[in-house]
Design an enzyme around this catalytic site. Structure first.
Site, mmCIF file in Angstrom:
data_model
loop_
_atom_site.group_PDB
_atom_site.id
_atom_site.type_symbol
_atom_site.label_atom_id
_atom_site.label_comp_id
_atom_site.label_asym_id
_atom_site.label_seq_id
_atom_site.Cartn_x
_atom_site.Cartn_y
_atom_site.Cartn_z
ATOM 1 N N GLU A 1 5.790 -3.375 0.634
ATOM 2 C CA GLU A 1 5.697 -3.086 -0.812
ATOM 3 C C GLU A 1 4.894 -1.802 -0.950
ATOM 4 O OE1 GLU A 1 7.073 -4.648 -3.242
ATOM 5 O OE2 GLU A 1 7.594 -6.619 -2.431
ATOM 6 N N GLY B 1 0.835 -1.200 0.000
ATOM 7 C CA GLY B 1 0.000 0.000 0.000
ATOM 8 C C GLY B 1 0.861 1.238 0.000
ATOM 9 N N SER B 2 0.295 2.314 0.520
ATOM 10 C CA SER B 2 0.993 3.605 0.474
ATOM 11 C C SER B 2 2.178 3.630 1.436
ATOM 12 C CB SER B 2 0.006 4.705 0.858
ATOM 13 O OG SER B 2 -0.502 4.425 2.161
ATOM 14 N N CYS C 1 1.279 0.474 -8.838
ATOM 15 C CA CYS C 1 2.451 0.941 -8.081
ATOM 16 C C CYS C 1 3.591 1.226 -9.041
ATOM 17 C CB CYS C 1 2.847 -0.089 -7.041
ATOM 18 S SG CYS C 1 2.994 -1.735 -7.719
ATOM 19 N N GLY D 1 2.826 2.076 5.170
ATOM 20 C CA GLY D 1 3.995 1.219 5.408
ATOM 21 C C GLY D 1 4.832 1.697 6.577
HETATM 22 P P1 NAD Z 1 -3.449 2.234 1.422
HETATM 23 O O1 NAD Z 1 -2.129 2.439 2.060
HETATM 24 O O2 NAD Z 1 -4.492 3.256 1.626
HETATM 25 O O3 NAD Z 1 -4.090 0.834 1.916
HETATM 26 C C1 NAD Z 1 -3.446 -0.392 1.695
HETATM 27 C C2 NAD Z 1 -3.863 -1.390 2.737
HETATM 28 O O4 NAD Z 1 -3.332 -0.994 4.007
HETATM 29 C C3 NAD Z 1 -5.378 -1.502 2.942
HETATM 30 O O5 NAD Z 1 -5.709 -2.860 3.130
HETATM 31 C C4 NAD Z 1 -5.616 -0.692 4.219
HETATM 32 O O6 NAD Z 1 -6.750 -1.108 4.937
HETATM 33 C C5 NAD Z 1 -4.351 -0.983 5.003
HETATM 34 N N1 NAD Z 1 -3.976 0.030 5.998
HETATM 35 C C6 NAD Z 1 -4.114 1.368 5.903
HETATM 36 N N2 NAD Z 1 -3.599 1.963 7.015
HETATM 37 C C7 NAD Z 1 -3.119 0.973 7.800
HETATM 38 C C8 NAD Z 1 -2.466 0.940 9.076
HETATM 39 N N3 NAD Z 1 -2.215 2.052 9.759
HETATM 40 N N4 NAD Z 1 -2.109 -0.263 9.589
HETATM 41 C C9 NAD Z 1 -2.337 -1.389 8.904
HETATM 42 N N5 NAD Z 1 -2.981 -1.437 7.708
HETATM 43 C C10 NAD Z 1 -3.353 -0.256 7.166
HETATM 44 O O7 NAD Z 1 -3.156 2.006 -0.138
HETATM 45 P P2 NAD Z 1 -4.190 1.864 -1.342
HETATM 46 O O8 NAD Z 1 -4.785 3.193 -1.629
HETATM 47 O O9 NAD Z 1 -5.095 0.703 -1.132
HETATM 48 O O10 NAD Z 1 -3.203 1.444 -2.532
HETATM 49 C C11 NAD Z 1 -2.444 2.344 -3.262
HETATM 50 C C12 NAD Z 1 -1.005 2.381 -2.774
HETATM 51 O O11 NAD Z 1 -0.443 1.077 -2.751
HETATM 52 C C13 NAD Z 1 -0.108 3.181 -3.686
HETATM 53 O O12 NAD Z 1 0.762 3.948 -2.908
HETATM 54 C C14 NAD Z 1 0.653 2.111 -4.457
HETATM 55 O O13 NAD Z 1 1.892 2.532 -4.973
HETATM 56 C C15 NAD Z 1 0.818 1.077 -3.403
HETATM 57 N N6 NAD Z 1 1.068 -0.250 -3.969
HETATM 58 C C16 NAD Z 1 2.334 -0.740 -3.906
HETATM 59 C C17 NAD Z 1 2.626 -1.972 -4.474
HETATM 60 C C18 NAD Z 1 4.017 -2.524 -4.447
HETATM 61 O O14 NAD Z 1 4.163 -3.709 -4.711
HETATM 62 N N7 NAD Z 1 5.037 -1.752 -4.132
HETATM 63 C C19 NAD Z 1 1.603 -2.714 -5.092
HETATM 64 C C20 NAD Z 1 0.322 -2.183 -5.121
HETATM 65 C C21 NAD Z 1 0.063 -0.956 -4.553
#
Ligand code: NAD
Length: 525
Positions: free
Chosen positions: A275, A253-254, A309, A258
């Site tokens: 990631e 995720g973001s 991503c 992370g």
């Molecule tokens: P996000 O960070 O909003 O959410 C991702 C996941 O994290 C969700 O399941 C969410 O519920 C969970 N989450 C959020 N806050 C959390 C916390 N404090 N503790 C634990 N879990 C938490 O991201 P998104 O909007 O769903 O996805 C887009 C982002 O993901 C972009 O930044 C993209 O670059 C990244 N991404 C990276 C990869 C990679 O492999 N590097 C792959 C796909 C997406």
């Protein structure tokens, strides 16, 4: 209250898709394998398709008690699953791969409809799942360590790998199913048990995956608690991150998310695999084959509506070919087929929701205030077929790499054009001049340039490609990035090692008791 799919206001085709996938009720808060259940936290979340705004489902969010129940079930399952020989675990994954092949069309459609990516990309995501199953099956017969020569006579040393325990998988909305399978299929053959918390924006695809694999789990008597899904938002992710019972947290995720997960897992000295966001660039040098570069740039920048991503966000172009590249891209952008993701002629679907549209608009406003020049796009589409307000025209902006907006990852289709002059080193400095380090690419027919890009003074990203774009990685290589992208690696190569603990063994098969480093410690009673 249970909501059945018949109660959902969907067209018949999508009802059929859900039925084919075995989905009857849409509101379980968790599944531990065959069983679905959960008290729920009392909160439900309504899931609307970004494609046409239809309500697809209303899912219960899991409670803390639900979470504890899932963890306890997983702990019990681990005691059994770790004893199953790895190739037998691989056999279960092989059958999961077969089931995914059977359901590829329906699952791909659901991914496309729930997330908004075009059907070809939805199908491609399911294909990635199938590929990783195949990869994991082979791997299940070669989870190997090294052997070393001991300095002591008649001694043998070797390393072996054991399963970790519970692996928590937190996934992002933009790859609703593939990233789970990258983690779960490898961790599964390694002997771990998995708890998957999908994105709260795309829970239905996760429910569908669990339905698809259930039959395989039942036929192979896989214990309840090996493959678990829990529906929740950041709160459930946070519980996992702080929980000593979860040996590894793999979070996608973001970067903002992370950092929180990394901090919580680090504070308890657990393991994490992160990631996170990217800010990916393609360099086009003077010697590039521009006909090859253009389609790669367009796919990288507007594919998945800029929500990968690995999406191409920055284009670093040599000044002598800058205008030519800009003009060609502007012409293509003016005619992009934007529309419903299930329509076969569409190449650009919607953004995931209105918040993403606002972030897109905000970034465009800010970059123009910083001095950026909007070349094309940037509108929110209205009218027939676009009533959801989630469709935008991908934008191209002439910008400077140092602008604050360019330094950030905006998860939307904005491509920044950046001009460079002089030699390749200047372009590489720009490419590396951001906090993220996921994917990078160069288009060049000059060996000196491409080797400089790949050398130790070249790209600082986890992925560096030559004459292909930044997005669309194959599962055979390790996937992930450096710097604020988090440093994690998953999928191919030796990424499996992260799902296991490493142990060094020394065996004495003599009748002597020599110590290492020649130390003598003669003591007898
Ligand atoms: P996000 O960070 O909003 O959410 C991702 C996941 O994290 C969700 O399941 C969410 O519920 C969970 N989450 C959020 N806050 C959390 C916390 N404090 N503790 C634990 N879990 C938490 O991201 P998104 O909007 O769903 O996805 C887009 C982002 O993901 C972009 O930044 C993209 O670059 C990244 N991404 C990276 C990869 C990679 O492999 N590097 C792959 C796909 C997406």
């Amino acid at each position: 209250m249970k909501q059945t799919i018949n109660e959902i206001p969907l067209n018949k085709e999508l009802h059929d898709v859900l039925r084919q996938l075995g989905i009857k009720d849409v509101n379980p808060a968790y599944s531990t394998g065959l069983a679905w259940g959960g008290q729920g936290s009392g909160t439900t979340r309504e899931i609307y398709s970004p494609a046409d705004g239809n309500l697809i489902a209303s899912v219960s969010m899991a409670s803390r008690e639900d979470y504890d129940h899932v963890v306890q079930t997983a702990q019990e399952a681990f005691k059994v699953w770790r004893k199953v020989p790895a190739p037998k675990r691989g056999e279960v994954v092989r059958q999961i791969g077969l089931k995914l092949r059977e359901h590829k069309e329906a699952l791909g459609k659901l991914v496309s409809y729930e997330m908004g990516k075009i059907l070809q990309e939805g199908l491609g995501e399911v294909q990635e799942m199938i590929d990783i199953c195949d990869f994991a099956v082979g791997l299940s017969r070669q989870l190997h360590g090294y052997t070393m020569h001991s300095e002591r006579p008649q001694h043998r040393m070797y390393e072996q790998y054991h399963p970790l325990g519970i692996v928590g998988i937190i996934s992002a909305f933009n790859f609703p199913v593939a990233v789970w399978s990258w983690n779960a299929m490898l961790a599964g053959v390694c002997g771990d048990v998995m708890i998957w918390k999908p994105s709260e924006k795309t829970p239905l695809a996760a429910v569908a995956c669990q339905h698809i694999i259930r039959e395989v789990l039942a036929e192979n008597e896989v214990p309840e608690g090996v493959f678990n899904v829990i529906i929740g938002d950041a709160e459930i992710g946070s519980l996992m991150s702080h929980d000593n019972r979860v040996a590894l947290v793999s979070a996608t995720g973001s970067t903002r998310m992370g950092k929180k997960v990394g901090e919580a897992v680090g504070a308890r000295l657990g393991k994490s695999l992160l990631e996170l966001g990217g800010n990916n660039a393609i360099i086009i040098t003077e010697s590039a084959d521009i006909d090859m570069a253009i389609p790669a740039v367009v796919f990288g920048a507007v594919g998945t509506c800029g929500q990968r991503c690995t999406s191409t966000r920055r284009l670093i172009i040599h000044e002598n070919i800058y205008d030519q590249v800009k003009d060609r891209l502007a012409r293509i952008y003016a005619n992009l087929p934007i529309g419903h993701p299930l329509n076969s002629t569409t190449l650009v679907g919607p953004l995931i929701d209105k918040a993403a549209v606002d972030a897109f608009r905000d970034a465009l406003d800010k970059v123009q205030q910083e001095g950026g020049q909007l070349i094309v796009g940037g509108e929110v589409l209205e009218g027939r077929g676009y009533e959801t307000g989630t469709y935008v025209t991908p934008a191209i902006v002439e910008a400077d790499n140092n602008y604050a907006t360019v330094q950030e990852e905006t998860f939307a289709p904005i491509l920044y054009l950046i001009k460079y002059s002089g030699d390749i080193e200047n372009a590489i400095d720009i490419q590396n001049g951001v906090r993220q380090g996921l994917s990078s690419a160069i288009f060049s027919t000059n060996l000196l340039e491409t080797e400089a890009f790949l050398s130790h003074r070249g790209s600082d990203c986890g992925i560096a490609n030559v004459n292909i774009g930044t997005s669309g990685a194959e599962i055979g290589g390790a996937f992930g990035g450096e710097k604020e992208t988090g440093g994690g690696r998953e999928s191919g190569s030796d990424a499996w090692r992260v799902y296991m603990r490493r142990q060094t063994n020394t065996i004495n098969y003599s009748r002597e008791m020599p110590l290492a480093q020649g130390i003598r410690f003669d003591i007898m009673d």
